[in-house]
Motif scaffolding. Structure first.
Motif, PDB file in Angstrom:
ATOM      1  N   GLY A   1      -8.284   1.338 -12.457  1.00 26.84           N
ATOM      2  CA  GLY A   1      -8.266  -0.101 -12.236  1.00 26.84           C
ATOM      3  C   GLY A   1      -6.884  -0.697 -12.249  1.00 26.84           C
ATOM      4  N   GLU A   2      -5.852   0.130 -12.424  1.00 24.05           N
ATOM      5  CA  GLU A   2      -4.484  -0.381 -12.470  1.00 24.05           C
ATOM      6  C   GLU A   2      -3.990  -0.753 -11.077  1.00 24.05           C
ATOM      7  N   VAL A   3      -3.096  -1.739 -11.038  1.00 30.12           N
ATOM      8  CA  VAL A   3      -2.490  -2.151  -9.774  1.00 30.12           C
ATOM      9  C   VAL A   3      -1.323  -1.225  -9.461  1.00 30.12           C
ATOM     10  N   ILE A   4      -1.298  -0.700  -8.236  1.00 30.81           N
ATOM     11  CA  ILE A   4      -0.235   0.201  -7.795  1.00 30.81           C
ATOM     12  C   ILE A   4       0.478  -0.457  -6.627  1.00 30.81           C
ATOM     13  N   LEU A   5       1.797  -0.712  -6.795  1.00 31.38           N
ATOM     14  CA  LEU A   5       2.579  -1.317  -5.725  1.00 31.38           C
ATOM     15  C   LEU A   5       2.848  -0.277  -4.643  1.00 31.38           C
ATOM     16  N   THR A   6       2.603  -0.650  -3.403  1.00 25.45           N
ATOM     17  CA  THR A   6       2.795   0.283  -2.291  1.00 25.45           C
ATOM     18  C   THR A   6       3.842  -0.194  -1.297  1.00 25.45           C
ATOM     19  N   ALA A   7       4.293  -1.431  -1.456  1.00 30.23           N
ATOM     20  CA  ALA A   7       5.324  -1.960  -0.563  1.00 30.23           C
ATOM     21  C   ALA A   7       6.003  -3.124  -1.268  1.00 30.23           C
ATOM     22  N   SER A   8       7.092  -3.588  -0.707  1.00 32.52           N
ATOM     23  CA  SER A   8       7.767  -4.736  -1.306  1.00 32.52           C
ATOM     24  C   SER A   8       6.842  -5.944  -1.267  1.00 32.52           C
ATOM     25  N   ALA A   9       7.018  -6.836  -2.233  1.00 33.67           N
ATOM     26  CA  ALA A   9       6.129  -7.997  -2.328  1.00 33.67           C
ATOM     27  C   ALA A   9       6.247  -8.917  -1.125  1.00 33.67           C
ATOM     28  N   LEU A  10       7.396  -8.938  -0.468  1.00 29.70           N
ATOM     29  CA  LEU A  10       7.597  -9.793   0.686  1.00 29.70           C
ATOM     30  C   LEU A  10       7.597  -8.956   1.959  1.00 29.70           C
ATOM     31  N   SER A  11       6.618  -9.202   2.810  1.00 27.12           N
ATOM     32  CA  SER A  11       6.559  -8.486   4.075  1.00 27.12           C
ATOM     33  C   SER A  11       7.555  -9.096   5.053  1.00 27.12           C
ATOM     34  N   SER A  12       8.214  -8.248   5.815  1.00 26.16           N
ATOM     35  CA  SER A  12       9.179  -8.758   6.797  1.00 26.16           C
ATOM     36  C   SER A  12       8.529  -8.993   8.150  1.00 26.16           C
ATOM     37  N   ASP A  13       7.212  -8.736   8.246  1.00 26.53           N
ATOM     38  CA  ASP A  13       6.536  -8.891   9.538  1.00 26.53           C
ATOM     39  C   ASP A  13       6.657 -10.305  10.082  1.00 26.53           C
ATOM     40  N   ALA A  14       6.487 -11.295   9.185  1.00 29.17           N
ATOM     41  CA  ALA A  14       6.553 -12.690   9.631  1.00 29.17           C
ATOM     42  C   ALA A  14       7.941 -13.018  10.154  1.00 29.17           C
TER      43      ALA A  14
END
Length: 266
Positions: A33-46
């Motif tokens: 149930g733990e949160v696992i970060l898989t990418a930076s919090a800010l997406s550069s797509d926008a």
């Protein structure tokens, strides 16, 4: 009790551009149930696609427009006097604040608290003085009269800057006096939602009992009285008035829709 129909977005949120939520920044581990970060919090797509950047939003301004507050108990007069005398000179402004508080506080602690509140509002007054052109442009982008007054109240807590901004916003189309009157109502409703809701609820009860006004018109009057403030309207449309809430929320969403264009010409 029965759950109330879900309310609309607070109108202020319509002024924040849509910035897409990153879809791959985290996942939840199925076993722990733990949160696992898989990418930076800010997406550069926008950014890459030309969408709005979080840096384009004045987040402090937006924050101040939620949980709305205004100067109280003569604070506006003191702050205006300090600004006229000192403009942006902080040392001078502090001296004016001290002078205004002399002999009026029972303890040094009370004086320190009240002095800092006044200085905080002086900072706000300085900010508004530097943003009247931007505020006028924001008002001009609104087509609905209520949205115009709401926007003016969001930018201006002080009557001096509200008058100047309103004049700039109405150079072409007119209606300066009407906008300022609505600004005052919005300012009062948003800073005292509970008091405004109590008055509006009493008027609504009386009108429903008399039966001379249709429900649609009563809902519109309540939305105007509360300046579409969700805290105020939630208090109005509870209990016996709960059945009118969906119509109120629909009206707020309609009147503050970003798609609404201002009328051209005078």
């Amino acid at each position: 009790g029965v759950a109330m129909a879900q309310g609309p977005l607070p109108p202020q949120l319509h002024s924040i551009p849509s910035i897409s939520t990153p879809t791959s920044s985290w996942r939840r581990d199925a076993s722990s149930g733990e949160v696992i970060l898989t990418a930076s919090a800010l997406s550069s797509d926008a950014m890459m696609s030309g969408g709005p950047s979080p840096g384009s939003v004045d987040w402090l301004h937006q924050s101040a427009c939620l949980g709305y507050a205004v100067p109280v108990d003569g604070q506006e007069g003191v702050v205006e006097a300090a600004f006229r005398r000192c403009r942006y000179d902080a040392t001078c402004a502090d001296a004016v604040m001290r002078e205004s508080l002399a002999g009026s506080c029972g303890t040094a602690v009370e004086e320190a608290d009240r002095r800092e509140e006044l200085l905080a509002w002086w900072c706000r007054r300085c900010w508004e003085d530097r943003h009247t052109k931007e505020a006028a442009e924001a008002v001009k982008r609104q087509g609905d009269p209520l949205a115009r007054a709401f926007t003016l109240a969001s930018w201006c807590r002080f009557s001096t800057t509200a008058r100047r901004t309103s004049h700039q916003a109405n150079v072409v189309r007119g209606g300066n006096a009407d906008l300022l009157g609505s600004w005052q109502q919005c300012r009062d409703a948003r800073s005292r939602p509970a008091d405004t809701a109590a008055r509006t609820s009493a008027e609504l009860r009386q009108a429903l009992a008399e039966g001379d006004t249709g429900e649609t018109a009563l809902v519109a009057e309540a939305v105007d009285a509360c300046c579409a403030d969700v805290r105020c309207l939630t208090r109005v449309f509870q209990g016996a008035h709960q059945g009118l809430a969906p119509a109120a929320w629909q009206l707020v969403n309609h009147r503050f829709s970003p798609a609404k264009k201002p009328a051209e010409g005078p």
